[in-house]
Design an enzyme around this catalytic site. Sequence first.
Site, PDB file in Angstrom:
ATOM      1  N   HIS A 242       0.799  -1.228   0.000  1.00 21.42           N
ATOM      2  CA  HIS A 242       0.000   0.000   0.000  1.00 21.42           C
ATOM      3  C   HIS A 242       0.845   1.298   0.000  1.00 21.42           C
ATOM      4  CE1 HIS A 242      -3.570  -2.380   1.151  1.00 21.42           C
ATOM      5  NE2 HIS A 242      -2.823  -2.951   2.082  1.00 21.42           N
TER       6      HIS A 242
HETATM    7  C1  BDR Z   1      -2.934   0.856   5.397  1.00 23.64           C
HETATM    8  O1  BDR Z   1      -3.145   0.342   6.713  1.00 23.64           O
HETATM    9  C2  BDR Z   1      -1.927  -0.039   7.285  1.00 23.64           C
HETATM   10  O2  BDR Z   1      -2.063  -1.278   7.899  1.00 23.64           O
HETATM   11  C3  BDR Z   1      -0.897  -0.025   6.186  1.00 23.64           C
HETATM   12  O3  BDR Z   1       0.356   0.373   6.697  1.00 23.64           O
HETATM   13  C4  BDR Z   1      -1.441   0.976   5.207  1.00 23.64           C
HETATM   14  O4  BDR Z   1      -1.039   2.289   5.533  1.00 23.64           O
HETATM   15  C5  BDR Z   1      -3.623  -0.060   4.398  1.00 23.64           C
HETATM   16  O5  BDR Z   1      -4.980  -0.111   4.646  1.00 23.64           O
END
Ligand code: BDR
Length: 312
Positions: A242
């Site tokens: 992500h």
């Molecule tokens: C986001 O949530 C976190 O767990 C990850 O680091 C990312 O920023 C994804 O939904």
Amino acid sequence: MAPRKIIIDTDPGQDDAIAILAAFGSPELDVLGITAVAGNVPLPLTELNARKLCELAGRPETKVFAGCARPMVRDLVTAEEVHGKTGLDGPDLPDPTMPLQPEHAVDWIIDTLMTEPAGTVTLCPLGPLTNIAMAMVKEPAIVPRIEEIVLMGGGYFEGGNTTPAAEFNIYVDPHAAHVVFASGVKLTKAPLDVTHKALMNRKFIEDLRALGTPVGIASAQMLDFYERFDMERYGQDGGPLHDPCVIAFLLKPDLFVGKQCAVQIDIHSELSMGATLVDWWGQTDRPKNCFVLNRVDAEGFFALMLERLARL
Ligand code: BDR
Ligand code: CA
């Protein structure tokens, strides 16, 4: 050209880690500082992890600040089931020797934006938006001075990953997200709609390991841990990477496709709290406040990440 000045606001997080490392490996970017926020794990761990990553990258001179320990209104929700109990499970990184800066992250964000020339600092939030919103609330004069905010958060066509409606970063602090999305600052967001198209494969992780450097080996160990969760959940070859989408967008926006849309945050309904409501089809005349990414050249994205981490 002078490097672009950025502040990374983060809750590391293995995917935050790859984003931070990629930023350090990119001469086009000048990381003015890293601000930690509570999110994936509580604040004492996110600020510690941020410092561990600076030392891993050979950048112990980086200023790291601790910010808000909880969301603006709601109780903190964390994600140890994804990231492990340290937030950065996988490698055994040493405790950092570099100091945590004494100033609160919110005050430092304000000071920096008020001191640097207006329109020259970009904010890169990779976690809940608490620090950014609190800075806007404490000193509204910073708002027109922000060059741009490029953040990871939300999901529309893909729905949520924390509730059926909401993505983690927005769900954890929807009120902060509301403040930021209503601020009028130039916004770009990398939601699940694009990050779910940035799916890791085994080769990417093995290429990182094969770099043979401390950064390459630790990154592979982090992603081995992080992937086991997403593979179970998504049933795919690899999980989504992500947060690095934010850094990749700054470096090579042409890797991405998106659309300027009106985006609002649901802060009213318990059922869909934290949902990012994107007017993708232009059904309202609400202001188009955000460039919403929805497609990525995944091959180009992973090649870029590998190349940048290889420089460290
Ligand atoms: C986001 O949530 C976190 O767990 C990850 O680091 C990312 O920023 C994804 O939904
Ligand atoms: Ca994150």
